[in-house]
Design a protein around this motif. Structure first.
Motif, PDB file in Angstrom:
ATOM      1  N   VAL A   4       0.861  -1.177   0.000  1.00 26.95           N
ATOM      2  CA  VAL A   4       0.000   0.000   0.000  1.00 26.95           C
ATOM      3  C   VAL A   4       0.895   1.223   0.000  1.00 26.95           C
ATOM      4  N   GLU A   5       0.680   2.102  -0.969  1.00 26.98           N
ATOM      5  CA  GLU A   5       1.445   3.334  -1.050  1.00 26.98           C
ATOM      6  C   GLU A   5       0.505   4.495  -0.745  1.00 26.98           C
ATOM      7  N   GLY A   6       0.312   4.782   0.508  1.00 25.73           N
ATOM      8  CA  GLY A   6      -0.591   5.842   0.923  1.00 25.73           C
ATOM      9  C   GLY A   6      -1.101   5.569   2.330  1.00 25.73           C
ATOM     10  N   ASN A   7      -2.172   6.236   2.701  1.00 26.74           N
ATOM     11  CA  ASN A   7      -2.762   6.084   4.021  1.00 26.74           C
ATOM     12  C   ASN A   7      -3.929   5.104   3.942  1.00 26.74           C
ATOM     13  N   VAL A   8      -3.919   4.109   4.803  1.00 25.91           N
ATOM     14  CA  VAL A   8      -4.972   3.096   4.792  1.00 25.91           C
ATOM     15  C   VAL A   8      -6.206   3.647   5.492  1.00 25.91           C
ATOM     16  N   LEU A   9      -7.324   3.566   4.820  1.00 23.40           N
ATOM     17  CA  LEU A   9      -8.603   3.995   5.379  1.00 23.40           C
ATOM     18  C   LEU A   9      -9.365   2.803   5.927  1.00 23.40           C
ATOM     19  N   LEU A  10      -9.285   1.685   5.245  1.00 24.63           N
ATOM     20  CA  LEU A  10     -10.061   0.508   5.624  1.00 24.63           C
ATOM     21  C   LEU A  10      -9.326  -0.743   5.177  1.00 24.63           C
ATOM     22  N   ARG A  11      -9.161  -1.680   6.072  1.00 23.14           N
ATOM     23  CA  ARG A  11      -8.639  -3.006   5.750  1.00 23.14           C
ATOM     24  C   ARG A  11      -9.619  -3.986   6.360  1.00 23.14           C
TER      25      ARG A  11
ATOM     26  N   TYR B 137      -7.338   2.578   0.463  1.00 25.92           N
ATOM     27  CA  TYR B 137      -6.312   3.526   0.897  1.00 25.92           C
ATOM     28  C   TYR B 137      -6.302   4.707  -0.054  1.00 25.92           C
ATOM     29  N   TYR B 138      -5.621   5.758   0.358  1.00 23.13           N
ATOM     30  CA  TYR B 138      -5.624   6.975  -0.445  1.00 23.13           C
ATOM     31  C   TYR B 138      -4.255   7.635  -0.429  1.00 23.13           C
ATOM     32  N   SER B 139      -4.033   8.422  -1.453  1.00 22.26           N
ATOM     33  CA  SER B 139      -2.833   9.248  -1.548  1.00 22.26           C
ATOM     34  C   SER B 139      -3.297  10.677  -1.820  1.00 22.26           C
ATOM     35  N   ASP B 140      -2.382  11.556  -2.109  1.00 19.21           N
ATOM     36  CA  ASP B 140      -2.758  12.935  -2.408  1.00 19.21           C
ATOM     37  C   ASP B 140      -3.558  13.049  -3.700  1.00 19.21           C
ATOM     38  N   SER B 141      -3.360  12.109  -4.603  1.00 28.95           N
ATOM     39  CA  SER B 141      -4.000  12.225  -5.922  1.00 28.95           C
ATOM     40  C   SER B 141      -5.215  11.321  -6.120  1.00 28.95           C
ATOM     41  N   SER B 142      -5.287  10.186  -5.421  1.00 33.60           N
ATOM     42  CA  SER B 142      -6.335   9.206  -5.723  1.00 33.60           C
ATOM     43  C   SER B 142      -6.767   8.422  -4.493  1.00 33.60           C
ATOM     44  N   ILE B 143      -7.885   7.722  -4.663  1.00 33.72           N
ATOM     45  CA  ILE B 143      -8.342   6.738  -3.688  1.00 33.72           C
ATOM     46  C   ILE B 143      -8.268   5.382  -4.389  1.00 33.72           C
ATOM     47  N   TYR B 144      -7.769   4.383  -3.687  1.00 32.79           N
ATOM     48  CA  TYR B 144      -7.546   3.056  -4.251  1.00 32.79           C
ATOM     49  C   TYR B 144      -8.422   2.060  -3.507  1.00 32.79           C
ATOM     50  N   ILE B 145      -9.119   1.214  -4.255  1.00 37.10           N
ATOM     51  CA  ILE B 145      -9.972   0.192  -3.654  1.00 37.10           C
ATOM     52  C   ILE B 145      -9.552  -1.148  -4.227  1.00 37.10           C
ATOM     53  N   GLN B 146      -8.995  -2.004  -3.372  1.00 44.35           N
ATOM     54  CA  GLN B 146      -8.589  -3.352  -3.760  1.00 44.35           C
ATOM     55  C   GLN B 146      -9.566  -4.334  -3.140  1.00 44.35           C
ATOM     56  N   GLN B 147     -10.133  -5.203  -3.962  1.00 45.62           N
ATOM     57  CA  GLN B 147     -11.027  -6.243  -3.464  1.00 45.62           C
ATOM     58  C   GLN B 147     -10.479  -7.586  -3.921  1.00 45.62           C
ATOM     59  N   LYS B 148     -10.244  -8.458  -2.959  1.00 45.04           N
ATOM     60  CA  LYS B 148      -9.689  -9.771  -3.248  1.00 45.04           C
ATOM     61  C   LYS B 148     -10.806 -10.802  -3.127  1.00 45.04           C
ATOM     62  N   LYS B 149     -11.351 -11.163  -4.275  1.00 44.68           N
ATOM     63  CA  LYS B 149     -12.364 -12.213  -4.369  1.00 44.68           C
ATOM     64  C   LYS B 149     -11.786 -13.255  -5.311  1.00 44.68           C
ATOM     65  N   ILE B 150     -12.610 -14.116  -5.894  1.00 38.21           N
ATOM     66  CA  ILE B 150     -12.090 -15.068  -6.879  1.00 38.21           C
ATOM     67  C   ILE B 150     -11.442 -14.295  -8.017  1.00 38.21           C
ATOM     68  N   VAL B 151     -12.083 -13.234  -8.442  1.00 37.54           N
ATOM     69  CA  VAL B 151     -11.502 -12.335  -9.434  1.00 37.54           C
ATOM     70  C   VAL B 151     -11.086 -11.074  -8.687  1.00 37.54           C
TER      71      VAL B 151
ATOM     72  N   VAL C  20      -8.646   2.509  -9.182  1.00 33.64           N
ATOM     73  CA  VAL C  20      -7.942   3.739  -8.813  1.00 33.64           C
ATOM     74  C   VAL C  20      -8.809   4.896  -9.290  1.00 33.64           C
ATOM     75  N   ILE C  21      -9.248   5.721  -8.347  1.00 31.02           N
ATOM     76  CA  ILE C  21     -10.142   6.831  -8.671  1.00 31.02           C
ATOM     77  C   ILE C  21      -9.470   8.141  -8.254  1.00 31.02           C
ATOM     78  N   PRO C  22      -9.150   8.993  -9.222  1.00 33.09           N
ATOM     79  CA  PRO C  22      -8.592  10.307  -8.864  1.00 33.09           C
ATOM     80  C   PRO C  22      -9.616  11.104  -8.044  1.00 33.09           C
ATOM     81  N   TRP C  23      -9.114  11.909  -7.125  1.00 35.88           N
ATOM     82  CA  TRP C  23     -10.020  12.661  -6.240  1.00 35.88           C
ATOM     83  C   TRP C  23     -10.966  13.568  -7.014  1.00 35.88           C
ATOM     84  N   ASP C  24     -10.504  14.128  -8.109  1.00 35.36           N
ATOM     85  CA  ASP C  24     -11.373  15.049  -8.848  1.00 35.36           C
ATOM     86  C   ASP C  24     -12.466  14.326  -9.640  1.00 35.36           C
ATOM     87  N   CYS C  25     -12.420  12.995  -9.704  1.00 33.78           N
ATOM     88  CA  CYS C  25     -13.469  12.215 -10.395  1.00 33.78           C
ATOM     89  C   CYS C  25     -14.553  11.723  -9.433  1.00 33.78           C
TER      90      CYS C  25
END
Length: 184
Positions: free
Chosen positions: A12-19, A95-109, A114-119
């Motif tokens: 994770v490259e940023g601040n973790v919001l939820l694990r 988790y998030y960084s200065d530019s984006s919020i990242y959502i990783q979901q580990k399921k079968i797939v 990666v969503i930029p903050w301005d989107c």
């Protein structure tokens, strides 16, 4: 940020919001449910083999109907395997960084968004409708609406099995970050 090794932990490259990881005890019920479905699947297989060994076979329409009915236990079997995987090996990290919020979901797939903050358009609490009760969705509790670079509006749901207090914290924290970045 694709993982090279299946068992390797995600970096994770940023601040973790939820694990979030599911409770492994939930897999026991799904493993128990797997056996009757497997029996039903084998029963349909034996029935199909018996029907096709008769002289001349059976009618094509009846063949098609039999295959459609046999597909239901197979689909149920795959859904149960999916739930077992989620309960034992699944998880999600937001988790998030200065530019984006990242959502990783580990399921079968595996899925990583990666969503930029301005989107980001809005973040809200989410409660699944009862219609989705039988669909394996892992009960997400937060819905984030965003705009893609192509201009399409999409939603991603995450925060599986969060209690109301955790759900409120995640929604408020993302809204605070949006306010800090863009005054939204």
């Amino acid at each position: 940020m694709a993982k090279k090794n299946f068992w390797e932990k995600s970096t994770v490259e940023g601040n973790v919001l939820l694990r979030n990881k599911p409770d492994h005890g939930g897999a026991i019920g799904y493993v128990v449910a797997l056996f009757p479905v497997l029996f039903l699947l084998l029963l349909f297989y034996a029935f199909i083999q018996e029907e096709w060994t008769w002289e001349g076979g059976i009618d094509a329409l009846l063949d098609l109907l039999t295959m459609a009915v046999a597909a239901l236990p197979l689909l149920l079997y795959i859904l149960i395997l999916s739930k077992i995987y989620w309960e034992l090996l699944g998880g999600e990290t937001v988790y998030y960084s200065d530019s984006s919020i990242y959502i990783q979901q580990k399921k079968i797939v595996r899925k990583e968004v990666v969503i930029p903050w301005d989107c980001v358009l809005k973040v809200e609490a989410y409660d699944e409708p009862l219609l989705l009760l039988l669909v394996p969705t892992e009960d997400p509790t937060v819905c984030l609406t965003y705009k893609t670079p192509a201009g399409k509006t999409k939603k991603i749901r995450f925060g599986c099995h969060l209690n109301p207090k955790q759900q409120q914290f995640v929604v408020e924290r993302i809204n605070e970050l949006l306010a800090e970045k863009f005054g939204k």
